[in-house]
Write an enzyme that holds these catalytic residues in place. Sequence first.
Site, short mmCIF file in Angstrom:
data_model
loop_
_atom_site.label_atom_id
_atom_site.label_comp_id
_atom_site.label_asym_id
_atom_site.label_seq_id
_atom_site.Cartn_x
_atom_site.Cartn_y
_atom_site.Cartn_z
N GLY A 8 -49.51 20.28 -0.15
CA GLY A 8 -48.63 19.19 0.28
C GLY A 8 -49.00 17.88 -0.39
O GLY A 8 -48.77 16.80 0.16
N ALA A 10 -47.81 16.24 -2.88
CA ALA A 10 -46.83 15.40 -3.56
C ALA A 10 -46.24 14.30 -2.69
O ALA A 10 -45.52 13.44 -3.20
CB ALA A 10 -45.70 16.29 -4.11
N ILE A 13 -48.83 12.39 3.81
CA ILE A 13 -50.26 12.50 4.15
C ILE A 13 -51.04 13.17 3.01
O ILE A 13 -52.13 12.71 2.64
CB ILE A 13 -50.42 13.29 5.48
CG1 ILE A 13 -49.84 12.45 6.64
CG2 ILE A 13 -51.89 13.63 5.73
CD1 ILE A 13 -49.72 13.21 7.95
N ASP A 32 -48.23 21.99 -4.49
CA ASP A 32 -46.97 21.61 -3.81
C ASP A 32 -45.84 22.36 -4.49
O ASP A 32 -46.05 23.06 -5.48
CB ASP A 32 -46.75 20.08 -3.89
CG ASP A 32 -45.94 19.56 -2.70
OD1 ASP A 32 -44.82 20.07 -2.48
OD2 ASP A 32 -46.43 18.65 -2.01
N SER A 114 -50.95 18.85 14.53
CA SER A 114 -50.09 17.80 15.08
C SER A 114 -50.43 17.60 16.55
O SER A 114 -50.82 18.54 17.25
CB SER A 114 -48.62 18.18 14.95
OG SER A 114 -47.82 17.26 15.66
N TYR A 153 -41.56 23.98 15.89
CA TYR A 153 -42.56 23.10 15.24
C TYR A 153 -43.83 23.02 16.09
O TYR A 153 -44.94 23.21 15.57
CB TYR A 153 -41.97 21.70 15.03
CG TYR A 153 -42.91 20.74 14.35
CD1 TYR A 153 -43.07 20.74 12.96
CD2 TYR A 153 -43.66 19.83 15.09
CE1 TYR A 153 -43.95 19.86 12.34
CE2 TYR A 153 -44.54 18.95 14.48
CZ TYR A 153 -44.68 18.98 13.10
OH TYR A 153 -45.57 18.11 12.48
P1 NAI Z 1 -44.05 15.00 3.82
O1 NAI Z 1 -42.72 15.62 3.91
O2 NAI Z 1 -44.17 13.60 3.35
O3 NAI Z 1 -45.03 15.91 2.93
C1 NAI Z 1 -45.08 17.29 3.10
C2 NAI Z 1 -45.37 17.93 1.76
O4 NAI Z 1 -45.44 19.35 1.99
C3 NAI Z 1 -44.30 17.67 0.71
O5 NAI Z 1 -44.87 17.23 -0.50
C4 NAI Z 1 -43.61 19.01 0.56
O6 NAI Z 1 -43.09 19.27 -0.74
C5 NAI Z 1 -44.75 19.97 0.92
N1 NAI Z 1 -44.19 21.26 1.29
C6 NAI Z 1 -43.25 21.50 2.22
N2 NAI Z 1 -42.88 22.78 2.20
C7 NAI Z 1 -43.60 23.38 1.22
C8 NAI Z 1 -43.64 24.69 0.68
N3 NAI Z 1 -42.82 25.65 1.13
N4 NAI Z 1 -44.51 24.95 -0.30
C9 NAI Z 1 -45.31 23.98 -0.81
N5 NAI Z 1 -45.32 22.71 -0.34
C10 NAI Z 1 -44.46 22.42 0.64
O7 NAI Z 1 -44.67 15.15 5.27
P2 NAI Z 1 -46.00 14.55 5.96
O8 NAI Z 1 -45.55 13.74 7.10
O9 NAI Z 1 -46.91 13.99 4.96
O10 NAI Z 1 -46.60 15.89 6.57
C11 NAI Z 1 -47.87 16.41 6.18
C12 NAI Z 1 -48.37 17.27 7.34
O11 NAI Z 1 -48.60 16.42 8.46
C13 NAI Z 1 -47.36 18.32 7.80
O12 NAI Z 1 -48.06 19.52 8.07
C14 NAI Z 1 -46.79 17.73 9.08
O13 NAI Z 1 -46.35 18.71 9.96
C15 NAI Z 1 -48.01 16.99 9.61
N6 NAI Z 1 -47.71 15.95 10.56
C16 NAI Z 1 -46.93 14.87 10.19
C17 NAI Z 1 -46.65 13.90 11.13
C18 NAI Z 1 -45.81 12.70 10.80
O14 NAI Z 1 -45.39 11.97 11.74
N7 NAI Z 1 -45.54 12.42 9.54
C19 NAI Z 1 -47.14 13.97 12.52
C20 NAI Z 1 -47.97 15.12 12.77
C21 NAI Z 1 -48.22 16.06 11.82
#
Ligand code: NAI
Length: 255
Positions: A8, A10, A13, A32, A114, A153
Amino acid sequence: MSTIAVTGSASGIGAAVCLRLEAAGHTLIRVDRVNADIEADLSTPEGRQLAVTQTLKLCNNKLDAVVCCAGVGVTAPSSGLIASVNYFGVTEYIDGLQDTLAQSGTGNAVIIGSVAASSQVANPHAIAAAMLENDEAKACQIAEACQAPHIVYAASKYAATVYGRRTAVSWGKQGMRLNIIAPGAVETPLHQASMDDPRFGEAVKNFVAPLGRAGLPDEIAAGVEFLVSDQARFINGTVLFIDGGMDAMIRADQF
Ligand code: NAI
Protein backbone atom coordinates in the site's frame (compact mmCIF):
# COMPACT_ATOMS: atom_id res chain seq x y z
CA MET A 1 19.77 -0.20 8.74
CA SER A 2 17.00 -2.58 7.76
CA THR A 3 15.35 -3.82 4.59
CA ILE A 4 11.61 -3.33 4.93
CA ALA A 5 8.75 -4.26 2.57
CA VAL A 6 5.71 -1.96 2.65
CA THR A 7 2.39 -2.76 0.97
CA GLY A 8 0.00 0.00 0.00
CA SER A 9 3.05 2.20 -0.52
CA ALA A 10 1.55 4.41 -3.23
CA SER A 11 -0.94 6.36 -1.13
CA GLY A 12 -2.02 7.57 2.29
CA ILE A 13 -0.58 5.80 5.33
CA GLY A 14 1.67 3.48 3.27
CA ALA A 15 3.22 6.43 1.44
CA ALA A 16 3.84 8.23 4.75
CA VAL A 17 5.42 5.07 6.17
CA CYS A 18 7.78 4.89 3.18
CA LEU A 19 8.77 8.56 3.51
CA ARG A 20 9.57 8.17 7.19
CA LEU A 21 11.44 4.85 6.95
CA GLU A 22 13.46 6.01 3.96
CA ALA A 23 14.40 9.25 5.74
CA ALA A 24 15.63 7.09 8.63
CA GLY A 25 17.98 5.29 6.23
CA HIS A 26 16.16 2.00 5.70
CA THR A 27 16.04 0.24 2.34
CA LEU A 28 12.45 -0.10 1.14
CA ILE A 29 10.60 -2.49 -1.10
CA ARG A 30 7.34 -0.82 -2.14
CA VAL A 31 4.36 -2.99 -3.10
CA ASP A 32 1.16 -1.63 -4.62
CA ARG A 33 -1.07 -2.03 -7.63
CA VAL A 34 0.73 0.82 -9.42
CA ASN A 35 3.64 3.22 -8.81
CA ALA A 36 5.68 0.74 -6.77
CA ASP A 37 8.81 -1.41 -6.97
CA ILE A 38 6.48 -4.41 -7.15
CA GLU A 39 3.18 -3.89 -8.92
CA ALA A 40 0.89 -6.67 -7.73
CA ASP A 41 -2.79 -7.07 -7.00
CA LEU A 42 -3.12 -8.32 -3.43
CA SER A 43 -6.78 -9.16 -3.96
CA THR A 44 -5.90 -12.36 -5.82
CA PRO A 45 -3.85 -15.45 -4.86
CA GLU A 46 -1.76 -14.96 -8.03
CA GLY A 47 -1.06 -11.33 -7.18
CA ARG A 48 -0.07 -12.20 -3.62
CA GLN A 49 2.25 -14.95 -4.88
CA LEU A 50 3.82 -12.50 -7.32
CA ALA A 51 4.30 -9.99 -4.49
CA VAL A 52 6.00 -12.61 -2.30
CA THR A 53 8.25 -13.94 -5.08
CA GLN A 54 9.30 -10.46 -6.20
CA THR A 55 9.91 -9.31 -2.61
CA LEU A 56 12.21 -12.28 -2.00
CA LYS A 57 14.04 -11.47 -5.23
CA LEU A 58 14.46 -7.74 -4.49
CA CYS A 59 15.59 -8.28 -0.90
CA ASN A 60 18.02 -11.01 -1.93
CA ASN A 61 16.48 -13.23 0.77
CA LYS A 62 17.45 -10.73 3.51
CA LEU A 63 14.36 -9.08 4.94
CA ASP A 64 14.03 -7.43 8.36
CA ALA A 65 10.43 -6.22 8.46
CA VAL A 66 7.12 -6.17 6.62
CA VAL A 67 4.52 -3.42 6.99
CA CYS A 68 1.06 -4.22 5.58
CA CYS A 69 -0.77 -0.99 4.81
CA ALA A 70 -2.64 -1.97 1.62
CA GLY A 71 -6.36 -1.97 2.16
CA VAL A 72 -9.68 -0.85 0.77
CA GLY A 73 -12.50 0.90 2.60
CA VAL A 74 -16.28 0.84 2.63
CA THR A 75 -16.50 2.43 -0.82
CA ALA A 76 -14.70 -0.49 -2.48
CA PRO A 77 -16.42 -1.78 -5.65
CA SER A 78 -17.47 -4.97 -3.87
CA SER A 79 -17.57 -6.40 -0.37
CA GLY A 80 -15.68 -9.48 -1.56
CA LEU A 81 -12.81 -7.17 -2.49
CA ILE A 82 -12.75 -5.81 1.07
CA ALA A 83 -12.43 -9.37 2.39
CA SER A 84 -9.76 -10.37 -0.12
CA VAL A 85 -7.49 -7.34 0.20
CA ASN A 86 -7.87 -6.49 3.89
CA TYR A 87 -7.49 -10.03 5.21
CA PHE A 88 -5.98 -12.41 2.64
CA GLY A 89 -3.80 -9.68 1.12
CA VAL A 90 -2.22 -9.33 4.55
CA THR A 91 -2.00 -12.91 5.76
CA GLU A 92 -0.75 -14.56 2.56
CA TYR A 93 1.91 -11.89 2.08
CA ILE A 94 3.20 -12.22 5.65
CA ASP A 95 2.99 -16.03 5.61
CA GLY A 96 4.94 -16.12 2.36
CA LEU A 97 7.77 -14.05 3.84
CA GLN A 98 7.97 -15.46 7.35
CA ASP A 99 10.80 -17.96 6.70
CA THR A 100 12.97 -15.17 5.32
CA LEU A 101 12.03 -12.82 8.17
CA ALA A 102 13.03 -15.57 10.61
CA GLN A 103 16.58 -15.57 9.23
CA SER A 104 16.98 -11.87 10.09
CA GLY A 105 17.27 -12.58 13.83
CA THR A 106 15.00 -9.62 14.62
CA GLY A 107 12.37 -10.14 11.91
CA ASN A 108 9.08 -8.44 12.56
CA ALA A 109 5.86 -7.29 10.94
CA VAL A 110 3.27 -4.55 11.46
CA ILE A 111 -0.31 -4.82 10.24
CA ILE A 112 -2.37 -1.67 9.79
CA GLY A 113 -5.71 -2.75 11.25
CA SER A 114 -8.38 -0.31 12.36
CA VAL A 115 -10.24 0.96 15.39
CA ALA A 116 -13.25 -0.56 13.56
CA ALA A 117 -11.95 -3.99 14.63
CA SER A 118 -13.07 -3.36 18.21
CA SER A 119 -16.60 -2.31 17.25
CA GLN A 120 -19.58 -4.47 18.16
CA VAL A 121 -20.32 -5.45 14.54
CA ALA A 122 -16.93 -7.06 14.01
CA ASN A 123 -16.83 -9.72 16.68
CA PRO A 124 -17.81 -12.46 16.40
CA HIS A 125 -18.98 -12.38 12.80
CA ALA A 126 -19.32 -15.22 10.27
CA ILE A 127 -17.13 -13.34 7.80
CA ALA A 128 -14.31 -13.06 10.33
CA ALA A 129 -14.74 -16.73 11.22
CA ALA A 130 -14.41 -17.78 7.55
CA MET A 131 -11.31 -15.62 7.21
CA LEU A 132 -9.71 -17.17 10.25
CA GLU A 133 -10.50 -20.61 8.78
CA ASN A 134 -8.53 -19.40 5.74
CA ASP A 135 -11.57 -19.97 3.53
CA GLU A 136 -11.49 -17.06 1.06
CA ALA A 137 -14.35 -18.31 -1.11
CA LYS A 138 -16.65 -18.61 1.91
CA ALA A 139 -15.57 -15.26 3.37
CA CYS A 140 -16.22 -13.52 0.04
CA GLN A 141 -19.55 -15.26 -0.40
CA ILE A 142 -20.82 -14.17 3.03
CA ALA A 143 -19.38 -10.70 2.50
CA GLU A 144 -21.25 -10.24 -0.79
CA ALA A 145 -24.50 -11.53 0.74
CA CYS A 146 -24.16 -9.26 3.76
CA GLN A 147 -24.77 -6.05 1.76
CA ALA A 148 -23.24 -3.93 4.51
CA PRO A 149 -19.69 -2.89 3.54
CA HIS A 150 -19.04 -1.33 6.96
CA ILE A 151 -19.67 -4.69 8.62
CA VAL A 152 -17.41 -6.49 6.13
CA TYR A 153 -14.71 -3.86 6.68
CA ALA A 154 -14.90 -4.16 10.48
CA ALA A 155 -14.88 -7.98 10.26
CA SER A 156 -11.84 -7.92 7.94
CA LYS A 157 -9.93 -5.73 10.39
CA TYR A 158 -11.01 -7.84 13.36
CA ALA A 159 -9.84 -11.03 11.63
CA ALA A 160 -6.54 -9.44 10.55
CA THR A 161 -5.96 -8.37 14.16
CA VAL A 162 -6.69 -11.86 15.50
CA TYR A 163 -4.41 -13.39 12.84
CA GLY A 164 -1.72 -10.95 13.92
CA ARG A 165 -2.03 -11.81 17.60
CA ARG A 166 -2.06 -15.57 16.94
CA THR A 167 0.97 -15.22 14.70
CA ALA A 168 2.77 -13.13 17.32
CA VAL A 169 2.46 -16.05 19.75
CA SER A 170 4.00 -18.58 17.36
CA TRP A 171 6.65 -16.18 16.05
CA GLY A 172 7.77 -15.15 19.52
CA LYS A 173 9.40 -18.54 20.06
CA GLN A 174 11.74 -17.71 17.15
CA GLY A 175 12.50 -14.19 18.42
CA MET A 176 10.19 -12.66 15.84
CA ARG A 177 7.53 -10.05 16.52
CA LEU A 178 4.22 -9.02 14.98
CA ASN A 179 2.22 -6.00 16.08
CA ILE A 180 -0.94 -4.27 14.91
CA ILE A 181 -1.66 -0.56 14.64
CA ALA A 182 -5.33 0.38 14.87
CA PRO A 183 -5.78 3.87 13.41
CA GLY A 184 -8.91 5.94 13.89
CA ALA A 185 -9.90 8.33 11.09
CA VAL A 186 -6.83 9.44 9.14
CA GLU A 187 -6.76 12.06 6.37
CA THR A 188 -6.16 9.91 3.30
CA PRO A 189 -7.92 9.29 -0.03
CA LEU A 190 -9.65 6.24 1.55
CA HIS A 191 -11.08 8.38 4.35
CA GLN A 192 -12.08 11.16 1.96
CA ALA A 193 -13.93 8.65 -0.24
CA SER A 194 -15.97 7.44 2.72
CA MET A 195 -16.80 11.03 3.74
CA ASP A 196 -17.93 11.74 0.17
CA ASP A 197 -20.12 8.62 0.00
CA PRO A 198 -23.86 9.34 0.38
CA ARG A 199 -24.33 6.09 2.35
CA PHE A 200 -21.60 6.64 4.94
CA GLY A 201 -20.59 10.30 4.70
CA GLU A 202 -22.69 11.73 7.53
CA ALA A 203 -21.81 8.91 9.97
CA VAL A 204 -18.10 9.21 9.19
CA LYS A 205 -18.11 13.01 9.58
CA ASN A 206 -19.98 12.79 12.91
CA PHE A 207 -17.70 10.08 14.32
CA VAL A 208 -15.06 12.36 15.79
CA ALA A 209 -12.33 11.30 18.21
CA PRO A 210 -12.01 12.97 21.63
CA LEU A 211 -9.01 14.93 20.32
CA GLY A 212 -11.46 16.59 17.91
CA ARG A 213 -9.78 15.86 14.58
CA ALA A 214 -8.71 13.15 12.19
CA GLY A 215 -5.12 11.92 12.31
CA LEU A 216 -2.42 12.60 9.76
CA PRO A 217 -0.75 9.75 7.84
CA ASP A 218 2.62 10.59 9.38
CA GLU A 219 1.15 10.17 12.88
CA ILE A 220 0.49 6.53 11.99
CA ALA A 221 3.88 6.22 10.28
CA ALA A 222 5.58 7.37 13.50
CA GLY A 223 4.04 4.37 15.28
CA VAL A 224 5.23 2.05 12.53
CA GLU A 225 8.78 3.42 12.72
CA PHE A 226 8.82 2.75 16.45
CA LEU A 227 7.33 -0.77 16.24
CA VAL A 228 9.78 -2.01 13.58
CA SER A 229 12.72 -0.57 15.52
CA ASP A 230 14.91 -2.16 18.17
CA GLN A 231 13.34 0.18 20.75
CA ALA A 232 10.23 -2.00 20.49
CA ARG A 233 12.15 -5.27 20.87
CA PHE A 234 9.94 -6.48 23.78
CA ILE A 235 6.64 -5.45 22.15
CA ASN A 236 4.91 -8.39 20.49
CA GLY A 237 1.25 -9.07 19.73
CA THR A 238 0.15 -5.64 20.86
CA VAL A 239 -2.61 -3.54 19.32
CA LEU A 240 -1.49 0.07 19.31
CA PHE A 241 -4.46 2.40 18.91
CA ILE A 242 -3.44 5.64 17.19
CA ASP A 243 -6.89 7.12 17.08
CA GLY A 244 -7.15 10.34 19.06
CA GLY A 245 -8.94 8.42 21.82
CA MET A 246 -11.66 6.89 19.64
CA ASP A 247 -11.33 3.35 21.04
CA ALA A 248 -11.44 4.71 24.58
CA MET A 249 -14.57 6.66 23.66
CA ILE A 250 -16.29 3.59 22.14
CA ARG A 251 -15.51 1.19 24.99
CA ALA A 252 -14.13 3.12 27.93
CA ASP A 253 -14.83 0.30 30.39
CA GLN A 254 -13.25 -2.52 28.39
CA PHE A 255 -9.63 -3.18 27.59
P1 NAI B 1 -5.30 4.74 0.69
O1 NAI B 1 -6.43 4.41 -0.20
O2 NAI B 1 -4.75 6.12 0.70
O3 NAI B 1 -4.08 3.72 0.43
C1 NAI B 1 -4.30 2.35 0.31
C2 NAI B 1 -3.28 1.78 -0.65
O4 NAI B 1 -3.52 0.37 -0.73
C3 NAI B 1 -3.37 2.37 -2.06
O5 NAI B 1 -2.11 2.78 -2.53
C4 NAI B 1 -3.93 1.23 -2.88
O6 NAI B 1 -3.50 1.20 -4.23
C5 NAI B 1 -3.41 0.02 -2.10
N1 NAI B 1 -4.21 -1.15 -2.43
C6 NAI B 1 -5.55 -1.26 -2.37
N2 NAI B 1 -5.95 -2.43 -2.88
C7 NAI B 1 -4.83 -3.08 -3.30
C8 NAI B 1 -4.59 -4.31 -3.95
N3 NAI B 1 -5.60 -5.11 -4.33
N4 NAI B 1 -3.32 -4.66 -4.20
C9 NAI B 1 -2.29 -3.85 -3.88
N5 NAI B 1 -2.46 -2.66 -3.26
C10 NAI B 1 -3.71 -2.28 -2.99
O7 NAI B 1 -5.79 4.32 2.14
P2 NAI B 1 -5.18 4.56 3.61
O8 NAI B 1 -6.18 5.34 4.36
O9 NAI B 1 -3.79 5.00 3.54
O10 NAI B 1 -5.26 3.07 4.16
C11 NAI B 1 -4.12 2.33 4.56
C12 NAI B 1 -4.58 1.28 5.56
O11 NAI B 1 -5.05 1.95 6.73
C13 NAI B 1 -5.75 0.43 5.06
O12 NAI B 1 -5.53 -0.91 5.45
C14 NAI B 1 -6.95 1.01 5.79
O13 NAI B 1 -7.96 0.07 5.98
C15 NAI B 1 -6.30 1.42 7.10
N6 NAI B 1 -7.04 2.42 7.85
C16 NAI B 1 -7.27 3.66 7.32
C17 NAI B 1 -7.99 4.58 8.05
C18 NAI B 1 -8.28 5.96 7.53
O14 NAI B 1 -9.12 6.68 8.13
N7 NAI B 1 -7.63 6.41 6.47
C19 NAI B 1 -8.53 4.28 9.38
C20 NAI B 1 -8.19 2.96 9.85
C21 NAI B 1 -7.48 2.08 9.10
